[in-house]
Design a protein around this motif. Sequence first.
Motif, PDB file in Angstrom:
ATOM      1  N   VAL A  90     -22.963 -38.264 -35.882  1.00 51.13           N
ATOM      2  CA  VAL A  90     -23.455 -39.295 -34.965  1.00 51.13           C
ATOM      3  C   VAL A  90     -23.079 -40.716 -35.391  1.00 51.13           C
ATOM      4  O   VAL A  90     -23.226 -41.643 -34.607  1.00 51.13           O
ATOM      5  N   THR A  91     -22.578 -40.870 -36.616  1.00 48.79           N
ATOM      6  CA  THR A  91     -22.197 -42.221 -37.019  1.00 48.79           C
ATOM      7  C   THR A  91     -20.695 -42.478 -36.854  1.00 48.79           C
ATOM      8  O   THR A  91     -20.197 -43.541 -37.223  1.00 48.79           O
ATOM      9  N   SER A 125     -17.412 -43.617 -34.910  1.00 51.46           N
ATOM     10  CA  SER A 125     -17.290 -44.529 -33.771  1.00 51.46           C
ATOM     11  C   SER A 125     -16.744 -43.728 -32.591  1.00 51.46           C
ATOM     12  O   SER A 125     -15.842 -42.906 -32.725  1.00 51.46           O
ATOM     13  N   GLY A 126     -17.339 -43.914 -31.419  1.00 55.66           N
ATOM     14  CA  GLY A 126     -16.939 -43.123 -30.246  1.00 55.66           C
ATOM     15  C   GLY A 126     -17.808 -41.900 -30.048  1.00 55.66           C
ATOM     16  O   GLY A 126     -17.553 -41.070 -29.171  1.00 55.66           O
ATOM     17  N   ALA A 127     -18.855 -41.764 -30.848  1.00 58.14           N
ATOM     18  CA  ALA A 127     -19.703 -40.576 -30.759  1.00 58.14           C
ATOM     19  C   ALA A 127     -20.542 -40.547 -29.487  1.00 58.14           C
ATOM     20  O   ALA A 127     -20.987 -39.485 -29.050  1.00 58.14           O
ATOM     21  N   SER A 128     -20.723 -41.728 -28.844  1.00 60.30           N
ATOM     22  CA  SER A 128     -21.716 -41.792 -27.764  1.00 60.30           C
ATOM     23  C   SER A 128     -21.368 -40.911 -26.564  1.00 60.30           C
ATOM     24  O   SER A 128     -22.252 -40.348 -25.925  1.00 60.30           O
ATOM     25  N   PHE A 143     -15.919 -35.301 -29.157  1.00 59.82           N
ATOM     26  CA  PHE A 143     -15.601 -36.326 -28.160  1.00 59.82           C
ATOM     27  C   PHE A 143     -14.988 -37.561 -28.812  1.00 59.82           C
ATOM     28  O   PHE A 143     -14.046 -38.141 -28.297  1.00 59.82           O
ATOM     29  N   ALA A 144     -15.547 -37.956 -29.957  1.00 65.94           N
ATOM     30  CA  ALA A 144     -15.076 -39.182 -30.610  1.00 65.94           C
ATOM     31  C   ALA A 144     -13.585 -39.081 -30.908  1.00 65.94           C
ATOM     32  O   ALA A 144     -12.862 -40.051 -30.857  1.00 65.94           O
ATOM     33  N   LEU A 145     -13.138 -37.870 -31.205  1.00 66.78           N
ATOM     34  CA  LEU A 145     -11.735 -37.722 -31.575  1.00 66.78           C
ATOM     35  C   LEU A 145     -10.886 -37.174 -30.433  1.00 66.78           C
ATOM     36  O   LEU A 145      -9.741 -36.780 -30.606  1.00 66.78           O
TER      37      LEU A 145
END
Length: 443
Positions: free
Chosen positions: A189-190, A192-195, A272-274
Amino acid sequence: MKSPRESWTSRIAFILAAAGSAVGLGNIWRFPYVVGTNGGAAFVLIFLVIVLIIGYPLMVTEITLGRETNKNPIGTFKALAPDMPWWLIGAMGVLAGFVILSFYSVVSGWGIAYFFKTLDGSLASGADYEGVFFDHVESPIAPLVWHFIFMTMTVAIVGLGIVKGIGRAVKYLMPVLFILIVFLVIRGVTLSGASEGLAFYLSPDFSQITWRSWLDAAGQAFFSLSLGMGAIITYGSYLGKKDDVPSSAGWIVGLDVFIALLAGLAIFPAVFALGFAETEGPGLAFITLPAVFAEMPFGMFFGGVFFLFFSVAALTSALSLLEVVVSWLVDEKAMSRKKATIYVGLGIFILGIPASLSMGAVSLNVFGMSFFNFLDFLQETILLPVGGLLTIIFAGYVFKANRLRESANENATLFSLGKWFEYLIKYVTPVALIIILIVGFLL
Ligand code: PFF
């Protein structure tokens, strides 16, 4: 002379063992991809509904029946309904233990192999992740070696018995499991782009829900909570009458759901972040995740932590699958525990061989499915849901709902089950299950 039957050393030992049975590949490998292919948050909600109306009542029922008789699943139904064929539910459970563990151990073996792959660099950035996965599962020998090693560990622990084997193993392994998952969630969750991943996982879109989703949710709940095949009856049978049922069942169900939710929380934000697809299916843990890890700072380290978590969780579940079969041979056939464990372990290893080979090394189809998928299909669509339905009908109408509630409430600590529980197991749970099974199959 036969030694007296063992029992858990404490209530905590029982809760840890049963939660260890519940938390496994179902939470880490299956839950995220079933959520992924069923549209995300809305599916998570219907899963929670199923857990409440089917999972918890069945958890209470299985623990209570086991505690009532102090016998294995076949012995339990025989003792409670002599001269009637209800023991067949127990026989189906013993069969399910055998069937599930054979392919479960194969997948667990992949997990251990992947732990080492994070160390030797074969999953480093730029690797062909699909290629690595298929090369591994389709090769004839390597997965069988890991399957053998995993079964050997399972046999070694179960062979030592309830107190010195299973009870002691879960006391050390469950806290480790918990620390590892918290670590992975914080990392996930930390990023960047995790939202975006969090939104997929946490904000429901009900247009994605079909009847089929309810069937998938029910299948997932049975598997994840270890219900419908007597594993929990078996663990409950090592309880004494002084031990609490209603809140213990709450702890086990709660811990299982909590860890499944955390596994999703560790996985989806990272996916998702990646920029990977969430709908990967069974390859999610082995193809998408290593790719995700490789792109993270200290990715191979977190990858290693993930596959260690995966293997430990699998081991504590495997113990209960083997124990179902072993307890039957020990109680009913008067076999020594050591002998029973080794014979059954060997039998399961052998059944796992065609399951593993059918992943691609040889072509081995049953009803148009690979042998591996056939075993999974058998447990998911028949053995567990039918076993669970028959168990709840037995409890409500043969053993009788009021007697079950009274028995479950004996020495309850935190809370007792009210009259509502009788309505639940007589009407709500069986009717919900029947509707889901019928409609799910027809549509
Ligand atoms: N509950 C385990 C998991 O989620 O991986 C699998 C399982 C264990 C199913 C024991 C059934 C069982 F009796």
